[in-house]
Design an enzyme around this catalytic site. Structure first.
Site, PDB file in Angstrom:
ATOM      1  N   GLN A  49       0.911  -1.290  -0.082  1.00  0.00           N
ATOM      2  CA  GLN A  49       0.087  -0.099  -0.063  1.00  0.00           C
ATOM      3  C   GLN A  49       0.700   1.321  -0.112  1.00  0.00           C
ATOM      4  O   GLN A  49       0.403   2.431  -0.335  1.00  0.00           O
ATOM      5  CB  GLN A  49      -0.933  -0.067   1.306  1.00  0.00           C
ATOM      6  CG  GLN A  49      -1.889  -1.047   1.223  1.00  0.00           C
ATOM      7  CD  GLN A  49      -2.913  -0.901   2.297  1.00  0.00           C
ATOM      8  OE1 GLN A  49      -2.878  -1.487   3.422  1.00  0.00           O
ATOM      9  NE2 GLN A  49      -3.890  -0.223   2.246  1.00  0.00           N
ATOM     10  N   CYS A  84     -10.723   0.234   3.662  1.00  0.00           N
ATOM     11  CA  CYS A  84      -9.369  -0.073   3.148  1.00  0.00           C
ATOM     12  C   CYS A  84      -8.855   1.438   2.899  1.00  0.00           C
ATOM     13  O   CYS A  84      -9.352   2.097   2.111  1.00  0.00           O
ATOM     14  CB  CYS A  84      -9.190  -0.998   2.190  1.00  0.00           C
ATOM     15  SG  CYS A  84      -7.208  -1.160   1.574  1.00  0.00           S
ATOM     16  N   LEU A  85      -7.792   1.517   3.372  1.00  0.00           N
ATOM     17  CA  LEU A  85      -7.049   3.107   3.144  1.00  0.00           C
ATOM     18  C   LEU A  85      -6.770   3.228   1.601  1.00  0.00           C
ATOM     19  O   LEU A  85      -6.664   4.335   1.204  1.00  0.00           O
ATOM     20  CB  LEU A  85      -5.771   3.337   3.804  1.00  0.00           C
ATOM     21  CG  LEU A  85      -6.135   3.208   5.714  1.00  0.00           C
ATOM     22  CD1 LEU A  85      -4.637   3.343   6.179  1.00  0.00           C
ATOM     23  CD2 LEU A  85      -6.854   4.438   5.836  1.00  0.00           C
ATOM     24  N   HIS A 137      -7.027  -9.236   6.415  1.00  0.00           N
ATOM     25  CA  HIS A 137      -7.169  -8.293   5.209  1.00  0.00           C
ATOM     26  C   HIS A 137      -5.834  -7.938   5.003  1.00  0.00           C
ATOM     27  O   HIS A 137      -5.466  -7.876   3.722  1.00  0.00           O
ATOM     28  CB  HIS A 137      -7.716  -6.908   5.838  1.00  0.00           C
ATOM     29  CG  HIS A 137      -8.030  -5.894   5.014  1.00  0.00           C
ATOM     30  ND1 HIS A 137      -9.208  -5.394   4.426  1.00  0.00           N
ATOM     31  CD2 HIS A 137      -6.967  -4.798   4.701  1.00  0.00           C
ATOM     32  CE1 HIS A 137      -9.098  -4.361   3.800  1.00  0.00           C
ATOM     33  NE2 HIS A 137      -7.874  -4.025   3.759  1.00  0.00           N
ATOM     34  N   HIS A 169      -3.404  -8.529   1.431  1.00  0.00           N
ATOM     35  CA  HIS A 169      -2.669  -7.229   0.592  1.00  0.00           C
ATOM     36  C   HIS A 169      -1.487  -7.808   0.066  1.00  0.00           C
ATOM     37  O   HIS A 169      -0.819  -7.566  -0.960  1.00  0.00           O
ATOM     38  CB  HIS A 169      -2.374  -6.257   1.480  1.00  0.00           C
ATOM     39  CG  HIS A 169      -3.704  -5.005   1.448  1.00  0.00           C
ATOM     40  ND1 HIS A 169      -3.957  -4.529   0.250  1.00  0.00           N
ATOM     41  CD2 HIS A 169      -4.209  -4.564   2.486  1.00  0.00           C
ATOM     42  CE1 HIS A 169      -5.054  -3.569   0.588  1.00  0.00           C
ATOM     43  NE2 HIS A 169      -5.180  -3.596   1.889  1.00  0.00           N
TER      44      HIS A 169
HETATM   45 NI    NI Z   1      -6.415  -2.471   3.056  1.00  0.00          NI
END
Ligand code: NI
Length: 151
Positions: free
Chosen positions: A52, A89-90, A131, A135
Site C-alpha cells: 500500500q 481499506c485505506l 485483510h 494485501h
Molecule cells: Ni487494506
C-alpha cells in the site's frame, strides 16, 4: 521517519504479490517506522501493508488502539469459524462492504527483532490480520465483498 504515500485502487502495485523479507535490516526497520507513522496519520486506519506504500515486501503494521504490532512475513497458520464482517481499506477510500472472514486466526510472523512469534486473535484483530495478509498477495477486500454498505 517519514510519511509514505498510500497507493489507491487502480495502482497496479496493489495487485502484485509481495516477496518475503530475508533479513530484518535497517531498511526494513525504517519501513516499519514509516508505515506506523503513515497509519497513525490516517483517520480510521487499523492496519497497513507494505504494498500500500509501494513496497512489495511481506511487511504489515497493525494498530487497533493498543499499540503497534509489527509483522514481518506473516502467515495465517490456523483459522476457526466464519462470520460476516464489514471492512474498508485505506487504499479504497469511502468504500465499505460485507464479507466473510474467519472468527479466529493464528498468525506466525517475525517481529522487528527478527524473532518468530505466534499471535492468536479474534474479532476485529482477526479481521484486520486477514485483510493485511491478503494485501501481500495482491488481494483486496472488494474481491470478497458480498454487499456494499453505506459508511
Ligand atoms: Ni487494506
Amino acid at each position: 521517519m517519514a510519511l509514505r504515500n498510500i497507493r489507491t485502487l487502480g495502482d497496479e502495485i496493489l495487485r502484485k504479490k509481495s516477496r518475503a523479507v530475508e533479513k530484518v535490516d535497517d531498511k526494513v526497520l525504517l519501513l516499519l517506522k514509516d508505515m506506523a507513522e503513515t497509519l497513525h496519520s490516517s483517520p480510521n486506519g487499523a492496519g497497513l501493508a507494505a504494498p500500500q506504500v509501494g513496497i512489495l515486501k511481506r511487511v504489515v503494521v497493525i494498530d487497533m488502539g493498543q499499540g503497534v504490532i509489527n509483522l514481518i512475513n506473516p502467515e495465517i497458520v490456523e483459522t476457526q469459524g466464519s462470520h460476516e464482517v464489514i471492512e474498508g481499506c485505506l487504499s479504497i477510500p469511502g468504500k465499505f462492504g460485507k464479507l466473510l472472514r474467519p472468527e479466529k486466526v493464528k498468525v506466525r510472523a517475525l517481529n522487528e527483532r527478527g524473532e518468530e512469534f505466534l499471535l492468536s486473535a479474534e474479532g476485529d484483530l482477526a479481521k484486520c490480520l486477514c485483510h493485511e495478509v491478503d494485501h501481500l498477495d495482491g488481494i483486496l477486500f472488494i474481491d470478497k465483498v458480498t454487499e456494499y454498505v453505506e459508511p
